[in-house]
Design an enzyme around this catalytic site. Structure first.
Site, PDB file in Angstrom:
ATOM      1  N   CYS B 132      35.552 -24.544  60.091  1.00  0.00           N
ATOM      2  CA  CYS B 132      35.739 -23.485  59.094  1.00  0.00           C
ATOM      3  C   CYS B 132      37.206 -23.191  58.808  1.00  0.00           C
ATOM      4  O   CYS B 132      37.622 -23.089  57.651  1.00  0.00           O
ATOM      5  CB  CYS B 132      35.033 -22.209  59.543  1.00  0.00           C
ATOM      6  SG  CYS B 132      35.263 -21.810  61.290  1.00  0.00           S
ATOM      7  N   HIS B 252      37.705 -15.489  57.766  1.00  0.00           N
ATOM      8  CA  HIS B 252      38.894 -15.942  58.495  1.00  0.00           C
ATOM      9  C   HIS B 252      40.127 -15.738  57.616  1.00  0.00           C
ATOM     10  O   HIS B 252      40.089 -16.034  56.416  1.00  0.00           O
ATOM     11  CB  HIS B 252      38.798 -17.441  58.800  1.00  0.00           C
ATOM     12  CG  HIS B 252      37.825 -17.809  59.871  1.00  0.00           C
ATOM     13  ND1 HIS B 252      37.173 -16.885  60.658  1.00  0.00           N
ATOM     14  CD2 HIS B 252      37.415 -19.033  60.299  1.00  0.00           C
ATOM     15  CE1 HIS B 252      36.388 -17.527  61.523  1.00  0.00           C
ATOM     16  NE2 HIS B 252      36.517 -18.824  61.322  1.00  0.00           N
TER      17      HIS B 252
END
Lengths: 349, 349
Positions: B132, B252
């Site tokens: 990710c 994130h």
């Protein structure tokens, strides 16, 4: 006779997050306080605070408050320092200022005692305490600079909300409860109480601390960049910073990349060098998952360093992780250390 | 006849955080699903999940589960992928694997469609979905690489707990409540469920994601370093990473420093170049306090980029801030995009 030894000390901003830690540090370090004045804005005047078992009433800070005061520890905001520091100096007080008001003033030493203690000797009444995020970084950089020289510094910060004061801490806690309960966050303080927009800090990361400058950097980032050069006496050292606010109550963390000038050591060698620095505690053993963390730094004066490793591409490049209590070494503790340096060099009349 | 169009799809790990987003993405993108199998470990088998208004029962994943399946979307952990991907491929399934099991396998393309879509053509049955934190960074880097070339990349991450699965999210929430109520945190999952020690994530920042390697880097950091080089086809590009887990549920964030090879643009020029990249949304206006933040990225497929500014010392150096929903573009959305690329290139039999 004990009453007669020690110094007359005033703490301006005594009811704030840093002021409280200054009092705790004076107690902890057994600092020679003969007389203590607790000063604040009119709003907080009248509050009662206990120091060494004795109750003090907080007074409104005025120019006359500094009559007879030898050491003034200021942490009530930049505009109040701008207004009252010259008044205090006029009255013979040496001001240790924990705001950004005088830090980049050429006449004012900017001091981290483990790094540039001797600079206090050049004071003309005011000594500035650096920004919290700067202090912990330069404490880790200085031993490296001395031995290997520094060519480049890049830092990304992970900063706690207590750096923005008690109201930011309260906001984070209230927002956290609201979000956990499925309610909205309703931000009013962070990222910057005096800026136009406010954003949720609970369960978020905000890439803004202090206001933006025209160059696209925030003032916090410029503080780290400029103060680091001034403290290290390295005006040409390239320093870059990205400052980010996190939902952490206390304890700033920093991801630091450096390149050294010469004799690039192994990671173990660099670890030993950093560990030799004043006030540094190494916490660095990956095999035991040992590294510094914000929650473990709270209330301690140490600058904790770990995750020390060599860059995989540049022989003279290294990465590490620096954590410290932003209210302690980042503010109160460093201020009191500066006062101790003044005593040591017999600079207080 | 509608029943006859589309593909036979299996989702392995259907009850997990990524699996749920894969189903949501298939719905959102109106992906041509003719037949759907929801697979999981024995522990989660029997659960009911609704897809496009129809209820499905999750089945235990076995080699035979893949008979007749054309596309297998795997997100049930590396060891399960290692075990079942070859079985699925044997049965004619093209596996899009969202674990780290095959990412660095030379035979397996590692694909972010906006960056290296054509690599899917080289598949031998398995295509890997990158980590990710890598995906969102390479999405922002690729347009820069194409125009100016890349000389150096240094990233510090601010990663959400949902990257470690639902149990990490639950732990963060429970710990947060406990800490707010003055109780202890009692960590059991993070930073790495399979590692020896566990630390408080609530109101903290943990500089460890995945296990430590012998070189002092974590596996997460090595994933970012190695996967970035593979996806960009830049084996010699210096990439450095420090990966940090935060008390953020989803989204994130990354503080990225780059140096370009040639024709160093202004910050505005770089902003335009990054913005021209596929899947990128620029949020970058300091004068209006506009920048990307994790909480605003949730549920969206975009990679958000802001805080784009030139380094103050190096003409070819730049800093920026990249945010994306780690379960969406960082996992589920990218996996489904890979499936779409396979269809576009007519690679599914």
């Amino acid at each position: 006779m004990a009453e007669e030894t020690g110094y007359s000390v005033a703490v301006l901003g005594a009811t704030g997050a840093v002021g409280e830690q200054i009092l705790r540090t004076l107690e902890m370090k057994d600092f020679p306080v003969r007389e203590l004045k607790l000063l604040s804005s009119p709003r907080s005047a009248g509050k009662k605070i206990t120091f060494r078992g004795q109750e003090y009433t907080v007074e409104e800070a005025k120019p006359e408050s500094f009559d007879g005061v030898q050491i003034g520890l200021f942490s009530a905001g930049g505009s109040i320092s701008k207004q009252l520091a010259p008044e205090a100096v006029k009255r013979g007080t040496i001001v240790i200022d924990n705001t950004s008001a005088y830090r980049m003033d050429e006449e004012v030493p900017l001091v981290v005692p483990e790094v540039n203690e001797e600079d206090v000797k050049d004071h003309k009444g005011i000594i500035a305490n650096p920004n919290c995020s700067t202090i912990q970084m330069v404490a880790a950089l200085e031993p490296v600079r001395r031995v290997y020289g520094l060519k480049k510094v890049i830092v990304s910060t992970y900063q706690a909300v207590s750096g923005a004061g008690y109201e930011a801490v309260d906001e984070m806690k209230e927002q956290s409860r609201n979000v956990l309960d499925g309610k909205s966050a309703e931000p009013e303080v962070l990222p910057v109480s005096g800026d136009e927009k406010h954003y949720q800090i609970a369960f978020n990361a905000i890439p803004q601390i202090d206001k933006f400058q025209d160059n696209g950097y925030t003032f916090e980032e410029m503080k780290m960049i400029n103060e680091t050069k001034k403290i290290l006496h390295e005006n040409d050292l390239p320093v870059a910073a990205t400052c980010v606010r996190l939902p952490v109550e206390t304890g700033h963390s920093e991801s630091v990349y450096i390149e050294v000038e010469k004799d690039a050591p192994t990671a173990a060698g660099l670890r030993e060098t950093i560990g030799s620095g004043g006030g540094i505690t190494i916490q660095d053993d990956p095999s035991r998952q040992e590294y510094p963390m914000a929650v473990n730094s709270v209330g301690l004066p140490d600058v904790f360093v770990g995750r020390i490793r060599r860059d995989l591409d540049f022989e003279n490049g290294y990465h590490f992780w620096v954590v410290s209590d932003n209210l302690m070494k980042g503010a109160a503790y460093n201020s009191v250390q500066i006062a101790e340096s003044l005593i040591q060099y017999e600079l207080i009349k």
